[in-house]
Design an enzyme around this catalytic site. Sequence first.
Site, PDB file in Angstrom:
ATOM      1  N   LYS B 118       0.972  -1.214   0.026  1.00 45.98           N
ATOM      2  CA  LYS B 118      -0.123  -0.134  -0.109  1.00 45.98           C
ATOM      3  C   LYS B 118       0.962   1.425  -0.157  1.00 45.98           C
ATOM      4  CE  LYS B 118      -4.350  -1.882   0.369  1.00 45.98           C
ATOM      5  NZ  LYS B 118      -5.104  -1.830  -0.840  1.00 45.98           N
ATOM      6  N   GLU B 140     -10.327   5.784   2.547  1.00 49.26           N
ATOM      7  CA  GLU B 140     -11.157   4.549   3.038  1.00 49.26           C
ATOM      8  C   GLU B 140     -10.313   3.625   3.514  1.00 49.26           C
ATOM      9  OE1 GLU B 140     -10.406   4.916   0.036  1.00 49.26           O
ATOM     10  OE2 GLU B 140      -9.581   2.871  -0.410  1.00 49.26           O
ATOM     11  N   SER B 416       2.104  -9.889  -0.864  1.00 49.46           N
ATOM     12  CA  SER B 416       1.463  -8.233  -0.722  1.00 49.46           C
ATOM     13  C   SER B 416       1.599  -7.558   0.783  1.00 49.46           C
ATOM     14  CB  SER B 416       0.155  -8.195  -1.414  1.00 49.46           C
ATOM     15  OG  SER B 416      -0.591  -9.082  -0.206  1.00 49.46           O
TER      16      SER B 416
END
Lengths: 277, 449
Positions: B118, B140, B416
Site C-alpha cells: 500500500k 477509506e 503483498s
Amino acid sequence: MKTSQTGTSQAGAGYSKAAAAIDRARREGRAALIGYLPAGFPDVQTTIDAGIAMARNGMDLIEIGIPYSDPVMDGRVIQDATVEALNNGFTVSQVFDVVEGITRETDAAVLVMTYWNPVMRLGVREFAGRLAAAGGAGLITPDLIPDEAAEWLEASEEFGLDRVFLVAPSTSPERMQRTVAASRGFVYAVSVMGVTGARTSVGAAARAVVDAAHAAGAERACVGLGVSTAGQVAEIAAYADGVIVGTALVAALRDGGVPAVAALTKELSTGTGKKSA
Amino acid sequence: MTDTTHQDKQAGQDDAGSNPADAFLGHDETLRHAPGPYFGAYGGRWMPESLIAALDELQETFEKAKADPEFTAQVADLNRNYAGRPSLLTEAKRFAEHAGGARIFLKREDLNHTGSHKINNVLGQALLAKRMGKTRVIAETGAGQHGVASATAAALLGLECVVYMGAEDCRRQALNVARMQLLGAEVVPVTNGSQTLKDAINDALRDWVANVDTTHYLLGTAAGAHPFPAMVRYFHEVIGEESREQILEQAGRLPDAVVACVGGGSNAIGIFHGFLDDRSVQLYGFEAGGDGVESGRHAATITLGRPGVLHGARSYLMQDEDGQTMESHSISAGLDYPGVGPEHAYLSDIGRAHYEPITDAEAMEAFQLLCRTEGIIPAIETAHALAGAMKVGRRLTADLAPGEVPSDRIIVVSLSGRGDKDVATAAEYFDLLPDDSAEQEIAQEGEQL
C-alpha cells in the site's frame, strides 16, 4: 443534440413533459416547484399517495427516487429513508407502479431520480420503455454524466423521455456547454458542493451555476440541494426556472405522513412567485 | 443469475481458443501502460458532475508529474530511502514442496514500510496532492492497512488526514485505529449502509464532494473513476518491474506463472504489469471465496459477478437482480469488497489473466504453511495468493514433458503484506487462545482483529 434542450417550442425535438410543466408555471409568472420522494418509503402506496398530495398542493414536477445501496450524493435523511425502503422490500420495478399511480391521478410531470447501476442492470432500453409506458417524463441521473450516456441518449430519444443531467459550481464552461446540449427538459443546477440535505443558506454559487447554464443555452435551469423553506424557494425563484426540494419533504413524510407532505408543499409553493424576489 | 453470467463468460473464453491472449499479443500490441479511461468495456467515469473537475485536475497533474523528472526522482527517492525498496525476492524452498515441487519465489512487499504494498500508492498520491496545492487527504480503509499507509504518508508530507472506516471495523481493529491516530490522522467511524469498506468509500466520496477545493481523495486500490485505476497501477508497477528483473537474475529466465490476491486488485495489477507482454507468463488472480462460492458468502467478484457500475467505474460487481450491491464476505477484510478494478475485468475477458476463488479454509491452510515452512507470517489477503500458488504449482508440475523435473516450473507470488494485523484472527481460527483471554473475546466478535 443541440436542439434537445427544448420543450414544445422547437421543431424536431419532441414533446418534453418536464419542459411543458416548467413552461406552464412560467406562464403563470412563477418558477416551477419540484418535489422529491424516494419510492417505497415507507411503502409503495404511501409514495403514490404522497405524490398525488404534492401534485394537488402546488407541485409542478415530481421526482421519484429509486432506493439504492450506494447513494453517494445523498445525505443522512435520504439515506435513512432509502435504507428503510429497501429493508421493507422495495424492488426497482415498483418505481413504475409509483409513476403510473401518480400520473393516472394528476397532471404533474413525474421524473425518476436514479443512480445508474439499477438502470444498467434492468437494461437501459428496457427501463426507458417501461418508464414511458408508465407515463413517466424522464430521468434525473446524479451519477451519469453525458460522457458515459450514449445508450441513454439513444433510448431517451426513442421513447421521448427527458434527460436531466446535473451541473455544479465546479463545472467548467466547456462541460456546461456539453451538458446543457445533452439535456432535455431542464438542467439540474447543484446549488452547493456537497450532498443532499437541508441547509440554512443555499449560497451565491447557485445563482452563478444557473446564470452559466442559461448562458450556455439552457432554456430551463432548476436549482436543487439544500432547499427546505418557502423563503429559500422565493430567493431561488427570482433567478431560476424551477426549485427542487427533497430532504425537507422526506423528513415531513417521515415525521407527519402524507398530510405533512401536503402541508409543506402548500407552504413551499408560496415562495415560487417571481415577484417575491 | 450470477451462475449464468459465469457460464457465459467461460464460454466466451473458450471461443477465443486455448490461448486467447494470442489475439491481443500477436500483433505487436502492448497491454502495458494502458492509459484509461477505458479498459475494453470497463472503467470510465460514472461519477457525479460535481467531482469531474477534480478528476480532471488530478489527471492533468498526474500526466504532468509522470513526465517530470523531478517528480519521478522524488518517488524513487521515497521508495528507496523511506519505503525500503526494492523489496526482496525470496525463494521459498520448503513451501515449494507443497506446490508440486515447482520453484516458488516470494515478492516481499511485506518488508516495505507499513508492512504492505500500500505504501507505493500512498506516497505517490500524497506527492500529487501536494503538487495540486491540497492540504488535506481523505482515505477509506477496511482492515486498516490503507488507512495506516495514508496516515503515514500524510504525516511524512505534512498533510491533514481523515480516514473513513466502517464502525464495525473500527471496533474490531481498535489497534489499527490507534495506530492511525498516533500518526496524526482522524478516524471517522462510518455508520451508513452495511458499515463496511464500500460504505466507507461512499462516505469518503461525500466528504470529497463537499471539500474538493482543499482535499485529495487518496483512493487505496486500482478501482474507481478515471484516472484512479491507471494512476494507482502506475505507482504499483514498481512491484512487477522489480520482480521481473529479480527473477531473471535469480532464476535466469521468466517465470511460468505470476500469482497475486485480488480484492480491488492493486497489488495484483502492480505485479502483473511487469509481465503483461510476456506471453509465456501465465497470470493468476485469486479472489476471496469466503465460505465457498456456492454458499453465497464470498467476495469472488470476477468469478461470479456481472458488469455494473460502482464507485465511478464500470467493472464486474457483486449485485442482485435489481442492481443493488451485494454484501461480500471474506475472512480477510482487505479482500472484502464487492467490486474489482476495471483493468482486471478487461484482462479476464480477453483471457490474459485468470481469476479463481480461494476459500477461507484454503487461505488459512496456506497461511499456516508459510509460517511453518518459511518463517514468514503473511497477511490473510496474501494467504489467498499462496493457496493459489499451491494449486498452480500442482497443475504446472502435473504435465511435465519427458526429461523435465518439477523444479523446471517457476512461480512468482506477490507477498503483498505481512500478517501482524492478522495474528488475533489466526489465533482464534487455529484455536490458540486460552478460553478466558481478552483476545479470544475480541476475536470471536469479528472476522478479523
